[in-house]
Design a protein around this motif. Structure first.
Motif, PDB file in Angstrom:
ATOM      1  N   PHE A 293     -20.683  58.098 -26.249  1.00 28.12           N
ATOM      2  CA  PHE A 293     -20.190  58.942 -26.208  1.00 28.12           C
ATOM      3  C   PHE A 293     -19.576  59.489 -27.040  1.00 28.12           C
ATOM      4  N   VAL A 294     -18.891  58.477 -28.215  1.00 28.37           N
ATOM      5  CA  VAL A 294     -18.595  59.018 -30.052  1.00 28.37           C
ATOM      6  C   VAL A 294     -19.910  58.967 -30.719  1.00 28.37           C
ATOM      7  N   ALA A 295     -20.844  58.000 -30.069  1.00 28.41           N
ATOM      8  CA  ALA A 295     -22.044  58.165 -31.264  1.00 28.41           C
ATOM      9  C   ALA A 295     -22.790  59.253 -31.185  1.00 28.41           C
ATOM     10  N   GLY A 296     -22.304  60.074 -29.743  1.00 29.95           N
ATOM     11  CA  GLY A 296     -23.701  60.817 -29.262  1.00 29.95           C
ATOM     12  C   GLY A 296     -24.418  60.424 -28.457  1.00 29.95           C
ATOM     13  N   GLU A 297     -24.789  59.195 -27.855  1.00 32.45           N
ATOM     14  CA  GLU A 297     -25.915  58.854 -27.329  1.00 32.45           C
ATOM     15  C   GLU A 297     -25.624  59.155 -25.712  1.00 32.45           C
ATOM     16  N   GLY A 298     -27.365  59.714 -25.639  1.00 32.79           N
ATOM     17  CA  GLY A 298     -27.406  59.990 -24.142  1.00 32.79           C
ATOM     18  C   GLY A 298     -27.084  59.561 -22.942  1.00 32.79           C
ATOM     19  N   LEU A 299     -26.912  58.705 -23.580  1.00 29.00           N
ATOM     20  CA  LEU A 299     -26.923  57.156 -22.331  1.00 29.00           C
ATOM     21  C   LEU A 299     -25.020  57.847 -21.688  1.00 29.00           C
ATOM     22  N   SER A 300     -24.408  57.886 -22.581  1.00 27.72           N
ATOM     23  CA  SER A 300     -23.116  57.906 -22.325  1.00 27.72           C
ATOM     24  C   SER A 300     -23.016  59.141 -21.045  1.00 27.72           C
ATOM     25  N   MET A 301     -23.347  60.467 -21.208  1.00 26.49           N
ATOM     26  CA  MET A 301     -23.519  61.485 -20.061  1.00 26.49           C
ATOM     27  C   MET A 301     -24.403  61.117 -19.111  1.00 26.49           C
ATOM     28  N   ARG A 302     -25.429  59.822 -18.800  1.00 23.54           N
ATOM     29  CA  ARG A 302     -25.513  59.901 -17.572  1.00 23.54           C
ATOM     30  C   ARG A 302     -24.405  58.520 -16.444  1.00 23.54           C
ATOM     31  N   LEU A 303     -24.150  57.475 -17.772  1.00 19.80           N
ATOM     32  CA  LEU A 303     -23.379  56.441 -17.107  1.00 19.80           C
ATOM     33  C   LEU A 303     -21.874  57.242 -16.463  1.00 19.80           C
ATOM     34  N   LEU A 304     -22.034  58.511 -17.630  1.00 19.49           N
ATOM     35  CA  LEU A 304     -19.926  58.780 -16.982  1.00 19.49           C
ATOM     36  C   LEU A 304     -20.302  59.566 -15.969  1.00 19.49           C
ATOM     37  N   SER A 305     -21.510  60.372 -15.880  1.00 18.90           N
ATOM     38  CA  SER A 305     -21.528  60.954 -14.815  1.00 18.90           C
ATOM     39  C   SER A 305     -22.171  60.441 -13.513  1.00 18.90           C
ATOM     40  N   ILE A 306     -22.580  58.898 -13.425  1.00 20.25           N
ATOM     41  CA  ILE A 306     -22.656  58.520 -12.316  1.00 20.25           C
ATOM     42  C   ILE A 306     -21.723  58.305 -12.119  1.00 20.25           C
ATOM     43  N   HIS A 307     -21.086  57.603 -12.550  1.00 21.30           N
ATOM     44  CA  HIS A 307     -19.417  57.254 -11.957  1.00 21.30           C
ATOM     45  C   HIS A 307     -18.476  58.214 -11.591  1.00 21.30           C
ATOM     46  N   ASN A 308     -18.546  59.376 -11.592  1.00 30.83           N
ATOM     47  CA  ASN A 308     -17.538  60.366 -11.537  1.00 30.83           C
ATOM     48  C   ASN A 308     -18.166  61.049 -10.476  1.00 30.83           C
ATOM     49  N   LEU A 309     -19.717  61.581 -10.015  1.00 32.86           N
ATOM     50  CA  LEU A 309     -20.603  61.375  -8.661  1.00 32.86           C
ATOM     51  C   LEU A 309     -20.121  60.477  -7.863  1.00 32.86           C
ATOM     52  N   HIS A 310     -20.584  59.177  -8.446  1.00 35.19           N
ATOM     53  CA  HIS A 310     -19.640  57.719  -6.861  1.00 35.19           C
ATOM     54  C   HIS A 310     -18.549  58.224  -6.851  1.00 35.19           C
ATOM     55  N   PHE A 311     -17.279  58.795  -7.473  1.00 31.49           N
ATOM     56  CA  PHE A 311     -15.875  58.786  -7.102  1.00 31.49           C
ATOM     57  C   PHE A 311     -16.024  59.606  -6.278  1.00 31.49           C
ATOM     58  N   LEU A 312     -16.543  60.658  -6.426  1.00 31.87           N
ATOM     59  CA  LEU A 312     -16.044  61.976  -5.559  1.00 31.87           C
ATOM     60  C   LEU A 312     -16.733  61.922  -4.069  1.00 31.87           C
ATOM     61  N   VAL A 313     -18.021  61.010  -4.061  1.00 34.24           N
ATOM     62  CA  VAL A 313     -18.435  60.819  -3.105  1.00 34.24           C
ATOM     63  C   VAL A 313     -17.972  59.732  -1.951  1.00 34.24           C
ATOM     64  N   ASN A 314     -17.718  58.945  -2.717  1.00 29.06           N
ATOM     65  CA  ASN A 314     -17.237  57.801  -2.221  1.00 29.06           C
ATOM     66  C   ASN A 314     -15.517  57.906  -1.857  1.00 29.06           C
ATOM     67  N   LEU A 315     -14.934  58.934  -2.441  1.00 23.84           N
ATOM     68  CA  LEU A 315     -13.449  59.794  -1.809  1.00 23.84           C
ATOM     69  C   LEU A 315     -13.824  60.025  -0.944  1.00 23.84           C
ATOM     70  N   ALA A 316     -14.982  60.843  -0.482  1.00 23.82           N
ATOM     71  CA  ALA A 316     -15.167  62.095   0.532  1.00 23.82           C
ATOM     72  C   ALA A 316     -15.084  60.797   1.648  1.00 23.82           C
ATOM     73  N   ASN A 317     -15.698  59.781   1.295  1.00 24.28           N
ATOM     74  CA  ASN A 317     -16.391  58.544   2.822  1.00 24.28           C
ATOM     75  C   ASN A 317     -14.659  57.480   2.742  1.00 24.28           C
ATOM     76  N   GLN A 318     -14.008  58.046   1.826  1.00 24.88           N
ATOM     77  CA  GLN A 318     -12.668  56.375   2.149  1.00 24.88           C
ATOM     78  C   GLN A 318     -11.434  58.299   3.267  1.00 24.88           C
ATOM     79  N   ALA A 319     -11.469  59.390   2.869  1.00 25.69           N
ATOM     80  CA  ALA A 319     -11.251  60.527   3.157  1.00 25.69           C
ATOM     81  C   ALA A 319     -11.863  60.190   4.903  1.00 25.69           C
ATOM     82  N   ARG A 320     -13.152  59.856   5.329  1.00 24.91           N
ATOM     83  CA  ARG A 320     -14.293  59.827   6.181  1.00 24.91           C
ATOM     84  C   ARG A 320     -13.573  58.235   7.748  1.00 24.91           C
ATOM     85  N   ASP A 321     -12.874  57.783   6.021  1.00 22.24           N
ATOM     86  CA  ASP A 321     -13.196  56.460   7.630  1.00 22.24           C
ATOM     87  C   ASP A 321     -11.000  56.454   7.367  1.00 22.24           C
ATOM     88  N   HIS A 322     -10.654  56.950   6.890  1.00 19.94           N
ATOM     89  CA  HIS A 322      -8.987  56.833   7.055  1.00 19.94           C
ATOM     90  C   HIS A 322      -8.834  57.934   8.086  1.00 19.94           C
TER      91      HIS A 322
END
Length: 386
Positions: A328-357
């Motif tokens: 991210f500090v180096a301005g590499e485009g891969l950082s945007m992809r990897l951080l977006s993957i995490h954030n999206l998974h975080f919310l998708v998985n949070l909704a799935n956890q909510a469903r399970d509970h």
């Protein structure tokens, strides 16, 4: 088709299944936003791989570029972007009203200036139905007037009453176009409840909407637009007894982790937000025990641990915090992809956890513990910066 079945409840929280032409959607569900026929920086395979069941397309942006006729010629939005699961398209209402300095609202519709080339365009309820038909999503949204956050009673009344009048026109146009285009895509139209931060207007909007036709789902618009979160919660509490259990409830434009769980606890089933990818492109990430943090913080310089030790996404299982910070500090485009993957998974998985509970019957206790921990993490992160 378009049937919604509630499978379990825990208080107001619901776990259900929505049947759509391109597959079933298990709710609660977070829907990644693919504004211009792409979830930014990710391939469709990556989006599906992180667990997304349904994504959004943006009518305003796709109308301007490449044009809805181009998308129709290419086989519709599913074929055009290579996504085989369900899609929802918004109406473009929020976008044209957010361009208030270059748009004019009238009873017929909204005349606006393209942010791309300055050309003038008119969105009417009928025109929007034509555009969304061409895009071919499973769920299409009615054209509504979205007032600014914390609008006066007068402005909020004007917006919800006009939204109801436009809804009637949308329904007539939707039915006519579907009858004329018998070989076209199977679609359903969702109406949108407005009313700002005024409880009595929210109730009036909901009742007027439900009296106007037989719907397969209903959306709540005009929230998370600058009002304090307790007011958003109050509006959801006000609307809950007004909305039939048989309809999936879609809270538009809401998708921060704490907002998600608070709204699920108030009976909401569907969510979308650009925050996961927008935040990721700016280095902001969600960590279960720490709240929202920025990866460029110096404390991550030599941190060999995963971004979130409790997350099983591709980013967290393969890369260190130190490496992600470097990218991210180096301005590499891969950082945007990897951080977006995490954030999206975080919310998708949070909704799935909510469903399970919800199904397990312990949602209230689990969500309160999760929210308390997340809030404590955010507070500690703020204290550390300060």
């Amino acid at each position: 088709m378009f049937e919604f079945q509630v499978q379990a409840t825990d208080g107001a929280a619901r776990a259900g299944v929505l049947s759509l032409p391109h597959g079933e959607v298990r709710t609660p569900v977070f829907m990644p936003v693919g504004t211009q026929a792409t979830v930014k920086t990710l391939t469709p395979e990556e989006v599906e791989g992180l667990g997304a069941q349904i994504i959004l397309g943006n009518t305003y942006h796709l109308y301007l570029r490449p044009g809805h006729d181009v998308v129709r010629t290419m086989g519709g939005l599913h074929a055009f972007q290579g996504w085989s699961r369900p899609i929802l398209t918004d109406s473009g209402g929020f976008q044209v009203f957010s361009l208030s300095d270059i748009s004019t609202i009238g009873e017929d519709g909204v005349e606006f200036q393209s942010h791309i080339d300055g050309s003038r365009h008119l969105f009417t309820p009928e025109r929007v139905m034509e555009i969304e038909r061409a895009l071919g999503a499973d769920i299409i949204m009615a054209f509504d007037q979205c007032p600014p956050g914390q609008s006066s009673r007068e402005k909020a009344t004007e917006a919800y009453e006009r939204t109801l009048r436009w809804l009637a026109r949308c329904r007539v146009a939707f039915d006519r176009i579907a009858a004329e285009d018998g070989d076209g895509p199977l679609q359903t139209l969702f109406p949108i409840v407005q009313g700002g931060i005024h409880p009595e207007l929210r109730v009036a909007s909901a009742r007027g909407t439900l009296a106007s036709g037989d719907w397969h789902g209903i959306a709540i618009g005009g929230l998370s637009v600058g009002e304090p979160k307790p007011l958003m919660h109050e509006m959801l509490d006000t609307l809950r007894p007004e909305l039939p259990d048989r309809l999936p409830r879609y809270l538009m434009g809401v998708g921060y982790p704490d907002d998600l769980l608070e709204a699920i606890g108030r009976g909401v089933d569907m969510f979308d937000c650009v925050a996961p990818t927008r935040n990721g492109r700016n280095g902001a990430v969600w960590i279960t025990a720490e709240g929202q943090v920025n990866i460029k913080q110096r404390r991550f310089l030599t941190d060999a641990g995963p971004l979130d030790p409790e997350c099983g996404c591709y980013t967290c299982t393969r890369y260190t915090r130190a490496y992600l910070r470097h990218l991210f500090v180096a301005g590499e485009g891969l950082s945007m992809r990897l951080l977006s993957i995490h954030n999206l998974h975080f919310l998708v998985n949070l909704a799935n956890q909510a469903r399970d509970h919800i199904i397990a019957g312990d949602y209230a206790g689990w969500s309160r513990a999760w929210l308390d921990r997340f809030a404590a993490g955010k507070a500690a992160a703020v204290a550390a910066r300060g």
